[in-house]
Design a protein around this motif. Structure first.
Motif, PDB file in Angstrom:
ATOM      1  N   ALA A 370       0.846  -1.200   0.000  1.00  0.00           N
ATOM      2  CA  ALA A 370       0.000   0.000   0.000  1.00  0.00           C
ATOM      3  C   ALA A 370       0.873   1.238   0.000  1.00  0.00           C
ATOM      4  CB  ALA A 370      -0.927   0.012   1.214  1.00  0.00           C
ATOM      5  N   GLU A 371       0.270   2.331  -0.412  1.00  0.00           N
ATOM      6  CA  GLU A 371       0.949   3.631  -0.426  1.00  0.00           C
ATOM      7  C   GLU A 371       0.015   4.656   0.212  1.00  0.00           C
ATOM      8  OE1 GLU A 371       3.579   4.810  -3.839  1.00  0.00           O
ATOM      9  OE2 GLU A 371       1.979   6.283  -4.136  1.00  0.00           O
ATOM     10  N   TYR A 372       0.543   5.414   1.158  1.00  0.00           N
ATOM     11  CA  TYR A 372      -0.240   6.416   1.884  1.00  0.00           C
ATOM     12  C   TYR A 372       0.404   7.791   1.701  1.00  0.00           C
ATOM     13  CZ  TYR A 372      -2.978   2.956   4.560  1.00  0.00           C
ATOM     14  OH  TYR A 372      -3.847   1.959   4.947  1.00  0.00           O
ATOM     15  N   ALA A 373      -0.411   8.843   1.847  1.00  0.00           N
ATOM     16  CA  ALA A 373       0.119  10.209   1.716  1.00  0.00           C
ATOM     17  C   ALA A 373      -0.702  11.181   2.557  1.00  0.00           C
ATOM     18  CB  ALA A 373       0.111  10.655   0.256  1.00  0.00           C
ATOM     19  N   VAL A 374      -0.046  12.241   3.000  1.00  0.00           N
ATOM     20  CA  VAL A 374      -0.714  13.317   3.743  1.00  0.00           C
ATOM     21  C   VAL A 374      -0.239  14.662   3.193  1.00  0.00           C
ATOM     22  CG1 VAL A 374      -0.968  11.970   5.855  1.00  0.00           C
ATOM     23  CG2 VAL A 374       1.080  13.363   5.524  1.00  0.00           C
ATOM     24  N   PRO A 375      -1.062  15.699   3.321  1.00  0.00           N
ATOM     25  CA  PRO A 375      -0.697  17.012   2.793  1.00  0.00           C
ATOM     26  C   PRO A 375       0.009  17.880   3.831  1.00  0.00           C
ATOM     27  CG  PRO A 375      -2.956  17.084   3.544  1.00  0.00           C
ATOM     28  CD  PRO A 375      -2.448  15.684   3.831  1.00  0.00           C
ATOM     29  N   LEU A 376       0.449  19.037   3.388  1.00  0.00           N
ATOM     30  CA  LEU A 376       0.898  20.078   4.311  1.00  0.00           C
ATOM     31  C   LEU A 376      -0.280  20.507   5.175  1.00  0.00           C
ATOM     32  CD1 LEU A 376       2.782  22.304   1.720  1.00  0.00           C
ATOM     33  CD2 LEU A 376       3.906  21.011   3.543  1.00  0.00           C
ATOM     34  N   LEU A 377       0.011  20.894   6.422  1.00  0.00           N
ATOM     35  CA  LEU A 377      -1.023  21.404   7.311  1.00  0.00           C
ATOM     36  C   LEU A 377      -0.533  22.658   8.013  1.00  0.00           C
ATOM     37  CD1 LEU A 377      -2.350  18.171   9.096  1.00  0.00           C
ATOM     38  CD2 LEU A 377      -3.489  19.466   7.292  1.00  0.00           C
ATOM     39  N   ALA A 476       3.909  14.230   3.487  1.00  0.00           N
ATOM     40  CA  ALA A 476       4.689  13.000   3.577  1.00  0.00           C
ATOM     41  C   ALA A 476       4.016  11.899   2.770  1.00  0.00           C
ATOM     42  CB  ALA A 476       4.837  12.558   5.037  1.00  0.00           C
ATOM     43  N   LYS A 477       4.830  10.933   2.380  1.00  0.00           N
ATOM     44  CA  LYS A 477       4.321   9.805   1.607  1.00  0.00           C
ATOM     45  C   LYS A 477       5.078   8.556   2.025  1.00  0.00           C
ATOM     46  CE  LYS A 477       2.786   8.881  -3.130  1.00  0.00           C
ATOM     47  NZ  LYS A 477       2.741   9.438  -4.508  1.00  0.00           N
ATOM     48  N   GLY A 478       4.374   7.431   2.058  1.00  0.00           N
ATOM     49  CA  GLY A 478       5.017   6.192   2.469  1.00  0.00           C
ATOM     50  C   GLY A 478       4.581   5.004   1.648  1.00  0.00           C
ATOM     51  N   ARG A 479       5.522   4.079   1.491  1.00  0.00           N
ATOM     52  CA  ARG A 479       5.225   2.810   0.837  1.00  0.00           C
ATOM     53  C   ARG A 479       5.433   1.692   1.841  1.00  0.00           C
ATOM     54  NH1 ARG A 479       8.183   3.836  -5.010  1.00  0.00           N
ATOM     55  NH2 ARG A 479       6.495   5.101  -5.910  1.00  0.00           N
ATOM     56  N   PHE A 480       4.481   0.746   1.842  1.00  0.00           N
ATOM     57  CA  PHE A 480       4.472  -0.281   2.876  1.00  0.00           C
ATOM     58  C   PHE A 480       4.179  -1.640   2.261  1.00  0.00           C
ATOM     59  CE2 PHE A 480       2.689   3.769   4.295  1.00  0.00           C
ATOM     60  CZ  PHE A 480       3.670   4.155   5.190  1.00  0.00           C
ATOM     61  N   ARG A 481       4.819  -2.641   2.814  1.00  0.00           N
ATOM     62  CA  ARG A 481       4.537  -4.009   2.391  1.00  0.00           C
ATOM     63  C   ARG A 481       4.669  -4.935   3.598  1.00  0.00           C
ATOM     64  NH1 ARG A 481       9.817  -6.267  -0.944  1.00  0.00           N
ATOM     65  NH2 ARG A 481      11.418  -5.343   0.402  1.00  0.00           N
ATOM     66  N   ALA A 482       3.890  -6.001   3.561  1.00  0.00           N
ATOM     67  CA  ALA A 482       3.910  -6.976   4.649  1.00  0.00           C
ATOM     68  C   ALA A 482       3.770  -8.378   4.076  1.00  0.00           C
ATOM     69  CB  ALA A 482       2.780  -6.701   5.629  1.00  0.00           C
ATOM     70  N   ARG A 483       4.388  -9.323   4.764  1.00  0.00           N
ATOM     71  CA  ARG A 483       4.196 -10.740   4.451  1.00  0.00           C
ATOM     72  C   ARG A 483       3.486 -11.376   5.630  1.00  0.00           C
ATOM     73  NH1 ARG A 483       8.663 -15.510   3.002  1.00  0.00           N
ATOM     74  NH2 ARG A 483       7.196 -17.268   3.301  1.00  0.00           N
ATOM     75  N   LEU A 484       2.424 -12.118   5.344  1.00  0.00           N
ATOM     76  CA  LEU A 484       1.644 -12.776   6.384  1.00  0.00           C
ATOM     77  C   LEU A 484       1.965 -14.264   6.433  1.00  0.00           C
ATOM     78  CD1 LEU A 484      -1.875 -11.156   5.799  1.00  0.00           C
ATOM     79  CD2 LEU A 484       0.142 -10.207   6.923  1.00  0.00           C
ATOM     80  N   ASP A 485       1.814 -14.839   7.625  1.00  0.00           N
ATOM     81  CA  ASP A 485       1.970 -16.288   7.735  1.00  0.00           C
ATOM     82  C   ASP A 485       0.620 -16.965   7.538  1.00  0.00           C
ATOM     83  OD1 ASP A 485       0.526 -16.043  10.095  1.00  0.00           O
ATOM     84  OD2 ASP A 485       2.257 -16.358  11.410  1.00  0.00           O
ATOM     85  N   ALA A 492       6.790 -10.266   8.399  1.00  0.00           N
ATOM     86  CA  ALA A 492       7.740  -9.270   7.896  1.00  0.00           C
ATOM     87  C   ALA A 492       6.978  -7.998   7.556  1.00  0.00           C
ATOM     88  CB  ALA A 492       8.480  -9.787   6.665  1.00  0.00           C
ATOM     89  N   LEU A 493       7.580  -6.884   7.924  1.00  0.00           N
ATOM     90  CA  LEU A 493       6.964  -5.578   7.683  1.00  0.00           C
ATOM     91  C   LEU A 493       8.053  -4.626   7.198  1.00  0.00           C
ATOM     92  CD1 LEU A 493       4.327  -3.918   7.972  1.00  0.00           C
ATOM     93  CD2 LEU A 493       5.049  -3.347  10.292  1.00  0.00           C
ATOM     94  N   ASP A 494       7.795  -3.965   6.089  1.00  0.00           N
ATOM     95  CA  ASP A 494       8.773  -3.053   5.488  1.00  0.00           C
ATOM     96  C   ASP A 494       8.091  -1.721   5.222  1.00  0.00           C
ATOM     97  OD1 ASP A 494      11.137  -2.145   4.436  1.00  0.00           O
ATOM     98  OD2 ASP A 494      10.867  -3.103   2.479  1.00  0.00           O
ATOM     99  N   MET A 495       8.596  -0.647   5.835  1.00  0.00           N
ATOM    100  CA  MET A 495       7.967   0.670   5.723  1.00  0.00           C
ATOM    101  C   MET A 495       9.021   1.682   5.297  1.00  0.00           C
ATOM    102  SD  MET A 495       5.715   0.609   9.242  1.00  0.00           S
ATOM    103  CE  MET A 495       4.026   0.687   8.682  1.00  0.00           C
ATOM    104  N   THR A 496       8.702   2.456   4.277  1.00  0.00           N
ATOM    105  CA  THR A 496       9.589   3.521   3.819  1.00  0.00           C
ATOM    106  C   THR A 496       8.792   4.813   3.747  1.00  0.00           C
ATOM    107  OG1 THR A 496      10.859   1.934   2.504  1.00  0.00           O
ATOM    108  CG2 THR A 496      11.186   4.265   2.035  1.00  0.00           C
ATOM    109  N   ILE A 497       9.264   5.834   4.433  1.00  0.00           N
ATOM    110  CA  ILE A 497       8.545   7.115   4.517  1.00  0.00           C
ATOM    111  C   ILE A 497       9.436   8.231   4.007  1.00  0.00           C
ATOM    112  CG2 ILE A 497       7.430   8.762   6.068  1.00  0.00           C
ATOM    113  CD1 ILE A 497       7.791   5.424   7.526  1.00  0.00           C
ATOM    114  N   ALA A 498       8.896   9.062   3.156  1.00  0.00           N
ATOM    115  CA  ALA A 498       9.607  10.233   2.640  1.00  0.00           C
ATOM    116  C   ALA A 498       8.895  11.494   3.102  1.00  0.00           C
ATOM    117  CB  ALA A 498       9.668  10.199   1.108  1.00  0.00           C
TER     118      ALA A 498
END
Length: 758
Positions: A370-377, A476-485, A492-498
């Motif tokens: 998934a990819e999430y984003a938020v604006p300036l406030l 800000a914007k982030g990309r996220f991925r997860a592996r489920l059992d 596993a959880l991988d999060m990258t935020i810019a």
């Protein structure tokens, strides 16, 4: 790669510098107290026992609460720290913010500024915290932020009250020739029960001043507390209820001038062409002054009244140039996307296990992305930015609703080419702060005072200027991925935020000659520091400079990362067929305080029972500013749109110093978060802010507010903060409730992009 290995390499230099700083300055330098700032201007019949306590022979007891009061009730709690140990009632004391002084440095705020999660009690984490605390003292930065005021003052201010009480008791013992151990104290008196003699603190003050302060200051056991742990009437209640002048905009002085500013709407740009002729002819306008500072460029207007200054500001005609930064929100999004496109960029703020291997062989059906984003406030404080300044006889006096008084003195002095010692800063109460009350408005007031011929100048910003020239919450914007059992749990959880670096932006405005190096933990705050037990867990932060000034906003990085983090965990729960609350229970099982708030809020909201038809609930959890919180939001589908019906919050703060203030702050933080999640965003067009007032940057209205049910727990081993605690979870819980109600996963705020609110 182990988390310890990652942290060790990343922070060794910072920690070493902090420790070496203590060695370089010397143990004596680090440990020695700062001079008592209350001694300056002390009356003949007054005694300043320490920087926090002043007593007069007329029985006036003054307590210094040196953190900014912006409605959060901090003046009351800090005063109660001293009053508890001094053994006086709150209605017996005057409470003042006090002077700008390094004696009021904030160690707690700096101690938690490092990359270690609050729950990390490893040797490396504790050494780094102590080192950062040492740096805080050496810098002497007096600041309000990070929900740190009570944590910072809890021991130090109680010790100040206890030391004064011990000195007063010793003075009574010497006067009555009775051993000090035979005395008790109560309500501002030293009492000898056996003889029935009582002596007031005021009568003893001058004698006590001659007594050496105690080196050992024992504090009362919690079972003996009379004030702390109970709800107290706020010390500023009467003044606010009767309309007494307490805010910055209330400041008055003889022979006062008035002013405002018109700063370039294109950040950092100087005007290339200017026509002031219309503005200068406005009746009441005295002078228009060019302004150039590290915050920006523009003009200050001096006038005989505020309204003339406002009108003149609106008539200034200028070519403000073109932006050298992303000029609109599409360009901002592109810059953030570009930053995320390089998987090797940024800094790993958490790197547990072996994330790459777990994703390399993951079956497609067990992957979530998934990819999430938020604006300036903007901050949207009810009281716009303002400050009053007077420059006379080589001395500058500033009255300002600010959160950093020592920095205000330093930067105002620098702007006028003065010594900091020649600047006096009076900190007023403020109509909202939320991290916004920096230094720019005080600098501008100082520059206008320099042009006012010795007369004081009150500089008030228009609402439009306040919104357009904010220091914004980063986009800000982030990309996220997860592996489920096989059971639906994340392995596993991988999060990258810019996002832009808040610290880098603040340094550009305050100390532009210093370039901050290393990672900025605020970019991943709320993601890398959460107590979820996932074996393979990586969080990376990428600095993405957008050119727009950004700053501290209520809950800082958690304001967007909790939305990212908890929204994605909600997606994990749905994809894995796991109940969202049960998923959190399993992931925080190693932390009793976390499990306690999750269980409590689920019980409060009767989570196990489905809501009524047309209603849905969303859940979110966070460890924020040293406290643990879980929140559930229930919303309803109505003909007018979605309505937030009820919110349940369970918060574990370790020690509940004033339950009524804690509850008020939890509700306040939730409303602040709801406001941002529902409708708020700052957009740019040609590099300029499009919003201008509350009609297009509105907050949640009273009729939209839900009912609240709050539980305050005290199971955590350490005391946490409260002021920013509920803002992040309110955003995430509301977004998760919207999904539960509509089936739409809104991954970009505000939520009004996809749904309507009643």
């Amino acid at each position: 790669m182990s988390r310890l290995g990652t942290i060790t390499r990343r922070t060794f230099l910072v920690g070493a510098v902090a420790v070496a700083g203590g060695v370089a300055f010397g143990t004596w330098y680090v440990r020695r107290p700062y001079a008592n700032p209350l001694l300056d201007g002390l009356g003949e019949d007054e005694v300043a026992f320490n920087p926090f306590v002043k007593i007069g022979t007329d029985e006036t007891i003054t307590i210094i609460a040196p953190r900014a009061e912006m409605g959060q009730g901090i003046a009351t709690t800090l005063a109660a720290f001293v009053a508890e140990e001094l053994d006086v009632r709150l209605d017996q004391v005057k409470v003042e913010h006090g002077p700008a002084s390094p004696a009021y440095y904030n160690a707690a705020m700096m101690e938690e500024a490092g990359p270690f999660p609050f729950f990390d009690e490893s040797l490396m984490a504790e050494v780094t915290r102590r080192s950062f605390g040492t740096v805080a003292k050496v810098l002497g930065l007096q600041a309000t932020g990070g929900s740190s005021s009570t944590r910072d003052g809890f021991v130090r201010m109680r010790q100040a009250g206890a030391a004064a009480r011990i000195m007063l008791t010793e003075a009574a013992a010497r006067r009555l020739d009775v051993p000090a151990a035979e005395f008790t104290t109560a309500d501002g008196e030293v009492i000898h029960e056996a003889s029935g003699q009582r002596v007031t603190y005021g009568a003893l003050a001058l004698d006590a001043a001659a007594i050496e302060p105690p080196s050992d200051v024992p504090l009362r056991d919690r079972a003996e507390w009379k004030l702390l742990g109970q709800s107290q009437p706020r010390v500023d209640m009467l003044a606010k209820a009767t309309g007494a002048p307490v805010f910055g905009v209330d400041v008055t002085a003889p022979d006062m001038l008035f002013g405002t500013v018109k700063m370039s709407p294109v950040f950092w740009q100087e005007p290339t062409a200017v026509d002031l002729s219309k503005a200068e002819t406005v009746p009441g306008v005295i002078r228009i002054v060019p302004i150039s500072s590290t915050y920006g460029h523009g003009f200050g207007i001096l006038a005989t009244n505020t309204w003339a200054a406002f009108r003149a500001a609106g008539l200034i005609e200028a070519d403000w140039g073109t932006p050298d930064y992303p000029a609109d929100n599409a360009a901002i999004d592109a810059r953030l996307t570009e930053a995320l496109s390089d998987p090797t960029s940024g800094s790993s703020m958490r790197d547990d296990g072996d994330v790459e291997t777990l994703f390399a062989d993951a079956p497609r059906e067990r992957l979530i992305e998934a990819e999430y984003a938020v604006p300036l406030l903007a901050h949207g404080c009810m009281e716009p930015m303002n400050a009053t300044a007077k420059l006379a006889d080589g001395k500058l006096t500033v009255w300002a609703p600010n959160q950093v008084p020592t920095l205000t003195a330093q930067l105002c002095a620098s702007a006028l080419g003065m010594e900091t010692a020649d600047v006096t800063v009076h900190t007023t109460q403020m109509g909202g702060g939320f991290g916004r009350r920096e230094v720019d408005f005080s600098i501008y007031a100082a520059l206008l005072a320099d042009a006012a011929g010795g007369r004081p100048v009150k500089v008030t910003w228009t609402r439009e200027e306040d919104i357009a020239r904010d220091v914004f919450r980063p986009a800000a914007k982030g990309r996220f991925r997860a592996r489920l059992d096989e059971t639906g749990l994340p392995v596993a959880l991988d999060m990258t935020i810019a996002a832009p670096s808040i610290l880098g932006s603040v340094m550009r405005r305050t100390f532009p000659s210093i370039s901050p190096v290393g990672p900025d933990a605020t970019i991943t705050q709320g993601a890398h520091d959460q107590p979820y037990s996932i074996a393979n867990y990586r969080v990376r932060g990428i600095k993405a400079d957008l050119g727009v000034p950004v700053g501290f906003w209520r809950s800082v990085g958690m304001s967007f990362n909790t939305y990212f983090h908890e929204g994605f965990l909600d997606e994990i729960a749905v994809a894995g067929g796991t109940d969202p609350v049960d998923l959190r229970r399993r992931l925080v099982a190693d932390y009793p305080a976390a499990l306690g708030v999750v269980d409590r809020v689920a019980e409060m909201a009767n989570w196990s029972e489905p809501p009524a038809q047309g209603r849905a609930r969303g859940f979110a959890f966070a460890l924020a500013f040293g406290s643990w919180i879980a929140q559930i939001v229930e919303i309803a589908d109505t003909p007018a749109g979605i309505r937030i019906e009820k919110t349940w919050m369970a918060a574990d703060v370790g020690i509940a110093l004033d339950p009524s203030i804690i509850e008020a702050q939890l509700v306040s933080g939730a409303v602040f978060g709801f406001s941002s999640a529902m409708n708020q965003e700052i957009t740019l067009r040609e590099g300029r802010v499009e919003q201008s007032n509350f009609h297009d940057y509105d907050a949640m209205r009273m009729h939209q507010c839900p009912t609240f049910e709050v539980a305050i727990l005290e199971n955590a081993e350490k005391m946490g903060g409260v002021g920013e605690l509920s803002t992040p979870t309110s955003v995430a819980a509301l977004a998760n409730a919207v999904f539960a109600l509509t089936g739409m996963r809104v991954r970009q705020l505000p939520l009004s992009r996809e749904v309507a609110f009643a």
